[in-house]
Enzyme design. Sequence first.
Site, short mmCIF file in Angstrom:
data_model
loop_
_atom_site.label_atom_id
_atom_site.label_comp_id
_atom_site.label_asym_id
_atom_site.label_seq_id
_atom_site.Cartn_x
_atom_site.Cartn_y
_atom_site.Cartn_z
N CYS A 123 70.97 33.69 43.20
CA CYS A 123 71.94 33.77 44.29
C CYS A 123 71.25 34.56 45.40
O CYS A 123 71.15 35.79 45.31
CB CYS A 123 73.23 34.47 43.86
SG CYS A 123 74.41 34.66 45.23
N CYS A 126 73.80 37.02 47.49
CA CYS A 126 74.42 38.20 46.88
C CYS A 126 74.02 38.30 45.42
O CYS A 126 72.89 38.68 45.14
CB CYS A 126 75.94 38.20 47.10
SG CYS A 126 76.81 36.69 46.67
N SER A 127 74.89 37.99 44.48
CA SER A 127 74.56 38.14 43.06
C SER A 127 75.45 37.28 42.18
O SER A 127 75.78 37.66 41.07
CB SER A 127 74.69 39.60 42.64
OG SER A 127 76.02 40.06 42.89
N CYS A 128 75.84 36.11 42.69
CA CYS A 128 76.71 35.23 41.91
C CYS A 128 76.05 34.90 40.57
O CYS A 128 74.85 34.59 40.52
CB CYS A 128 76.97 33.92 42.67
SG CYS A 128 77.78 34.19 44.25
#
Lengths: 220, 94, 118
Positions: A123, A126-128
């Site tokens: 991702c 962000c940090s999905c």
Amino acid sequence: MAHDHSHGHPHDHGHGHQPHPFQPDLEETPLTHYQVMTQAVGDLLIDKGVFSAEELRAMLEAIDAKSPAAGARMVARAWVDDGFKARMLADVNAAAGELGIDAGGIPIRAVENTEGVHNVIVCTLCSCYPRLLIGLPPDWYKSRSYRSRTVREPRAVLAEFGTVLPEDVEVRVHDSTADLRYMVLPARPDGTEGWDEAALAGLVTRDCMIGVTLPKSPAA
Amino acid sequence: MSARFAVGETVTVRVAFPPGHVRTPFFVRGKTGRVTEVLGPYRNPEELAYGRSGEPALPLYRVIFDTADLWDDYQGAAQDTTVVDIYENWLEAP
Amino acid sequence: MSNERSEDGLLRRHHDMGGLPAGPVERNEHDYAPWEKRVDAILRLLADPKRGVLTVDELRRGIEELGPGAYDEMSYYERWIASVTNNLLEKGVITVDELGRRMAEVSAAWPAGTAEKS
């Protein structure tokens, strides 16, 4: 990227500002500004009835209950059951339900490794990550390096994880930019004929479901 | 859901660089790929980010790019690909 | 608004980092501290459709608006709680006054006090 080095933890105020039993190991460490904020915000939200202390406790337990093991079980089942595999590739959340696993409401998609295609998940924005199936992501998945480089030089990033793919394999990088979360359905390792699901699940690591490694080898 | 593009269709990512909460990464703006899936509709994150409804919901497309097209000096294999999920408002016919 | 200019003068926001040069991936892993899980739990509770206080989109937008220094100066969950709190203040779910008072009480009640680091 800044790492979290904090070791103290704020009190969990269940019923207002009652004093807590002294916990020497934790209470000797000063709180940071953001730890103070975290405690205060949670307490205020409870006081205002936005959620209850019990709901907060239950959510903390739910977070702790998620681990890569749930994904590993699904992969192992997919390896022995073609019908399940097809259903998993169509809808991970529904297929998880067949095994009694609650993968939550956000759609998770499994992408299948084949002889010709190796998938990797990132991702960049962000940090999905499929948290509701396999738990919280490792720090490195959320790092500037991984997020920047995996789309740019996936083979170099994979090599850092010890994964070297043949030149004729297609490395397919999935950038989780929207409403779907992704996991890799790795290929079943050679030499596992006749293995039961529990043993197969033991070969499935978190990292191979992200795609930076292959599953463990039976010889290892 | 009425989707503007179909599976297999070639699409180009719109060239625009607004501030605000955009879920179309910088590295695909202006790039051309192929639709592999049509999903949704999903509410527009650019609007949800400001507490608005995000409606009307938008079709979401899985778009596959040749990774070598995305970078001037890509060092990997010629057949490597990159798949990005892009909302319809960021896609145009080539 | 936190912005960076690419070499072509085009706007690339600092969180939009796909393709930027970076060093080796440090294989860091740490066990999440209780306060970090508390942040995550708070966000999940707020974002649950039955409460609908905050969306993940608002969380992300709030993090993006913290400014480019946030990635160097703040840890992952520090960015989360900063964003959650800013959003709650903007929405009037909590007020600056009551938050300040409660934070002061939390600090005062903690035997070891507060750290100088943000």
